[in-house]
Design a protein around this motif. Structure first.
Motif, PDB file in Angstrom:
ATOM      1  N   MET A   1       0.840  -1.186   0.000  1.00 27.96           N
ATOM      2  CA  MET A   1       0.000   0.000   0.000  1.00 27.96           C
ATOM      3  C   MET A   1       0.885   1.250   0.000  1.00 27.96           C
ATOM      4  SD  MET A   1      -2.921   1.185   2.734  1.00 27.96           S
ATOM      5  CE  MET A   1      -3.927  -0.265   2.363  1.00 27.96           C
ATOM      6  N   ILE A   2       0.514   2.234  -0.812  1.00 29.18           N
ATOM      7  CA  ILE A   2       1.294   3.463  -0.902  1.00 29.18           C
ATOM      8  C   ILE A   2       0.965   4.367   0.282  1.00 29.18           C
ATOM      9  CG2 ILE A   2       1.673   5.559  -2.269  1.00 29.18           C
ATOM     10  CD1 ILE A   2       1.090   3.893  -4.751  1.00 29.18           C
ATOM     11  N   ASP A   3       1.999   4.915   0.900  1.00 24.93           N
ATOM     12  CA  ASP A   3       1.854   5.795   2.048  1.00 24.93           C
ATOM     13  C   ASP A   3       1.787   7.241   1.560  1.00 24.93           C
ATOM     14  OD1 ASP A   3       2.385   7.428   4.333  1.00 24.93           O
ATOM     15  OD2 ASP A   3       3.317   5.724   5.327  1.00 24.93           O
ATOM     16  N   TRP A   4       0.767   7.979   2.014  1.00 26.47           N
ATOM     17  CA  TRP A   4       0.630   9.375   1.594  1.00 26.47           C
ATOM     18  C   TRP A   4       1.865  10.190   1.963  1.00 26.47           C
ATOM     19  CZ3 TRP A   4      -0.128  13.431  -0.954  1.00 26.47           C
ATOM     20  CH2 TRP A   4      -0.127  14.696  -0.389  1.00 26.47           C
ATOM     21  N   ASN A   5       2.478   9.900   3.105  1.00 27.96           N
ATOM     22  CA  ASN A   5       3.663  10.652   3.496  1.00 27.96           C
ATOM     23  C   ASN A   5       4.811  10.452   2.508  1.00 27.96           C
ATOM     24  OD1 ASN A   5       3.233  12.147   6.062  1.00 27.96           O
ATOM     25  ND2 ASN A   5       2.549  10.140   6.743  1.00 27.96           N
ATOM     26  N   ASP A   6       4.899   9.245   1.914  1.00 31.27           N
ATOM     27  CA  ASP A   6       5.913   9.024   0.883  1.00 31.27           C
ATOM     28  C   ASP A   6       5.612   9.877  -0.354  1.00 31.27           C
ATOM     29  OD1 ASP A   6       7.018   7.186   2.589  1.00 31.27           O
ATOM     30  OD2 ASP A   6       6.217   5.429   1.547  1.00 31.27           O
ATOM     31  N   LEU A   7       4.325   9.934  -0.742  1.00 30.33           N
ATOM     32  CA  LEU A   7       3.931  10.767  -1.884  1.00 30.33           C
ATOM     33  C   LEU A   7       4.223  12.235  -1.608  1.00 30.33           C
ATOM     34  CD1 LEU A   7       0.508   9.343  -3.153  1.00 30.33           C
ATOM     35  CD2 LEU A   7       2.677   9.391  -4.386  1.00 30.33           C
ATOM     36  N   LEU A  40       8.942   4.896  -1.491  1.00 27.90           N
ATOM     37  CA  LEU A  40       7.929   4.968  -2.543  1.00 27.90           C
ATOM     38  C   LEU A  40       8.402   4.233  -3.793  1.00 27.90           C
ATOM     39  CD1 LEU A  40       5.212   6.058  -3.553  1.00 27.90           C
ATOM     40  CD2 LEU A  40       6.408   8.157  -4.242  1.00 27.90           C
ATOM     41  N   GLU A  41       9.666   4.389  -4.141  1.00 22.90           N
ATOM     42  CA  GLU A  41      10.210   3.682  -5.298  1.00 22.90           C
ATOM     43  C   GLU A  41      10.141   2.172  -5.097  1.00 22.90           C
ATOM     44  OE1 GLU A  41      13.430   6.753  -7.266  1.00 22.90           O
ATOM     45  OE2 GLU A  41      14.081   5.599  -5.526  1.00 22.90           O
ATOM     46  N   ALA A  61       9.324   7.740 -15.738  1.00 19.40           N
ATOM     47  CA  ALA A  61       8.298   7.138 -14.884  1.00 19.40           C
ATOM     48  C   ALA A  61       7.831   8.129 -13.827  1.00 19.40           C
ATOM     49  CB  ALA A  61       8.835   5.873 -14.224  1.00 19.40           C
ATOM     50  N   GLY A  62       8.777   8.873 -13.243  1.00 19.01           N
ATOM     51  CA  GLY A  62       8.418   9.860 -12.237  1.00 19.01           C
ATOM     52  C   GLY A  62       7.559  10.973 -12.799  1.00 19.01           C
ATOM     53  N   ALA A  63       7.915  11.426 -14.013  1.00 18.86           N
ATOM     54  CA  ALA A  63       7.135  12.492 -14.649  1.00 18.86           C
ATOM     55  C   ALA A  63       5.722  12.018 -14.968  1.00 18.86           C
ATOM     56  CB  ALA A  63       7.840  12.958 -15.917  1.00 18.86           C
ATOM     57  N   ASP A  64       5.592  10.751 -15.372  1.00 24.41           N
ATOM     58  CA  ASP A  64       4.257  10.200 -15.655  1.00 24.41           C
ATOM     59  C   ASP A  64       3.393  10.132 -14.398  1.00 24.41           C
ATOM     60  OD1 ASP A  64       4.869   9.924 -18.319  1.00 24.41           O
ATOM     61  OD2 ASP A  64       5.354   7.785 -18.194  1.00 24.41           O
ATOM     62  N   LEU A  65       4.024   9.842 -13.254  1.00 24.55           N
ATOM     63  CA  LEU A  65       3.264   9.699 -12.012  1.00 24.55           C
ATOM     64  C   LEU A  65       2.986  11.032 -11.323  1.00 24.55           C
ATOM     65  CD1 LEU A  65       4.959   6.559 -10.435  1.00 24.55           C
ATOM     66  CD2 LEU A  65       2.695   6.705 -11.445  1.00 24.55           C
ATOM     67  N   LEU A  66       3.722  12.074 -11.693  1.00 24.82           N
ATOM     68  CA  LEU A  66       3.600  13.364 -11.004  1.00 24.82           C
ATOM     69  C   LEU A  66       2.170  13.915 -11.006  1.00 24.82           C
ATOM     70  CD1 LEU A  66       5.035  15.602  -9.472  1.00 24.82           C
ATOM     71  CD2 LEU A  66       5.633  16.648 -11.672  1.00 24.82           C
ATOM     72  N   PRO A  67       1.469  13.963 -12.154  1.00 25.58           N
ATOM     73  CA  PRO A  67       0.097  14.496 -12.110  1.00 25.58           C
ATOM     74  C   PRO A  67      -0.844  13.658 -11.256  1.00 25.58           C
ATOM     75  CG  PRO A  67       0.609  13.585 -14.284  1.00 25.58           C
ATOM     76  CD  PRO A  67       1.894  13.666 -13.540  1.00 25.58           C
ATOM     77  N   HIS A  68      -0.613  12.355 -11.192  1.00 29.97           N
ATOM     78  CA  HIS A  68      -1.456  11.498 -10.356  1.00 29.97           C
ATOM     79  C   HIS A  68      -1.193  11.786  -8.872  1.00 29.97           C
ATOM     80  CE1 HIS A  68      -2.771   9.215 -13.826  1.00 29.97           C
ATOM     81  NE2 HIS A  68      -1.506   9.084 -14.206  1.00 29.97           N
ATOM     82  N   ALA A  69       0.080  12.005  -8.529  1.00 29.14           N
ATOM     83  CA  ALA A  69       0.409  12.340  -7.144  1.00 29.14           C
ATOM     84  C   ALA A  69      -0.207  13.676  -6.757  1.00 29.14           C
ATOM     85  CB  ALA A  69       1.930  12.374  -6.968  1.00 29.14           C
TER      86      ALA A  69
END
Length: 296
Positions: A1-7, A40-41, A61-69
């Motif tokens: 599960m992804i942690d919001w604090n990591d995001l 997070l990685e 990959a990071g740039a693709d995920l940035l708008p979702h974050a």
């Protein structure tokens, strides 16, 4: 599960371009920010940044995920704003008791955010060394360190280990070196003291390790220890939950061994369903638990 604090740390590094700048934005250490990004990685199985001496640059990959974050961040802010709007209907005074060092390091910013979310709740903060009796109504909520809290009718939860160890300031380390082993402590001035129960444990540790003779100053309070360490005077024991999240402090040794003491958030069973008390307990528990994950 992804942690919001990591995001949250991912977004800060993406915006600032470095873990140092991101740590300053979030008021945590550079090490904590780097660890959060790495976590997070690992959770995603992706490399989100290219690391270089010049800083952190988003990978594809990071740039693709940035708008979702960022969308997650907007959703969390919307949730917080909605909860705050509902919480404005909760009012009254809640008496909170804790050690002074926890009040001046970790609780004050949390209580600031609590006030922003619930402006009609007033906090009376008691930092007396004496243990307040929740059953008699001496306080409504307690942040207390113990192996297991004693007292009739207490309800609550264990937030984290109550770990303490030696710290120095970054300025001190730059001038005098950063000891990271017991055999490197000789010659470094130690600050002794703290409240009575803390000093009993601290002094026993110093005696066991042959370091009592290195005490160059004694403070009667744990906040005095903190002030002395921040000033660059020398080394002292501090609570890890507070000191690990202070960007100006460096841990010198692993936590001191002793009883499995914990940091507990408590109230009395007759108050557990009182709206203003329930709001304060839940708010503190969520924020303190998140903070505890960034220490250690």
């Amino acid at each position: 599960m992804i942690d919001w604090n990591d995001l949250r740390h991912f977004l800060a590094v993406a915006e600032s371009g470095s873990t140092l700048a991101a740590g300053r934005m979030l008021r945590v250490s550079q090490t904590t920010t780097a660890r959060r990004v790495a976590a997070l990685e690992d959770a995603l199985g992706l490399t989100l940044f290219e690391r270089s001496p010049a800083g952190y640059r988003l990978t594809e990959a990071g740039a693709d995920l940035l708008p979702h974050a960022r969308a997650v961040e907007r959703s969390i802010h919307a949730l917080t704003d909605t909860a705050a709007a509902q919480g404005r209907e909760v009012s009254g005074t809640v008496r909170v008791t804790c050690q002074e060092i926890h009040a001046v390091t970790i609780l004050t910013p949390i209580l600031r955010d609590l006030h922003a979310a619930y402006p009609s709740i007033r906090i009376d903060l008691d930092t007396s060394e004496a243990i307040r009796d929740l059953a008699s109504g001496a306080a409504d909520v307690a942040l207390r360190n113990a192996v297991r809290p004693s007292g009739g009718g207490l309800v609550g939860r264990r937030i984290a280990d109550d770990a303490w160890t030696l710290y120095c300031s970054r300025a001190y380390a730059a001038e005098h070196g950063h000891p990271t082993r017991r055999d490197e402590l000789a010659g470094h001035p130690l600050i002794g003291g703290g409240e009575r129960l803390l000093w009993e444990l601290y002094r026993a540790w110093l005696v066991t390790n042959g370091l009592e003779g290195g005490v160059a100053m004694h403070n009667s309070s744990a906040t005095g220890l903190l002030a002395a360490v921040r000033s660059g005077f020398g080394l002292a024991v501090l609570p890890c939950i507070a000191a690990d999240n202070d960007p100006d402090l460096l841990r010198c040794l692993p936590p001191m061994r002793g009883e499995e003491r914990g940091l507990w958030l408590l109230t009395h069973e007759r108050l557990r369903h009182t709206p203003r008390v329930r709001v304060v307990v839940d708010f503190l528990a969520a924020r303190l638990t998140a903070l505890a994950r960034t220490s250690g």
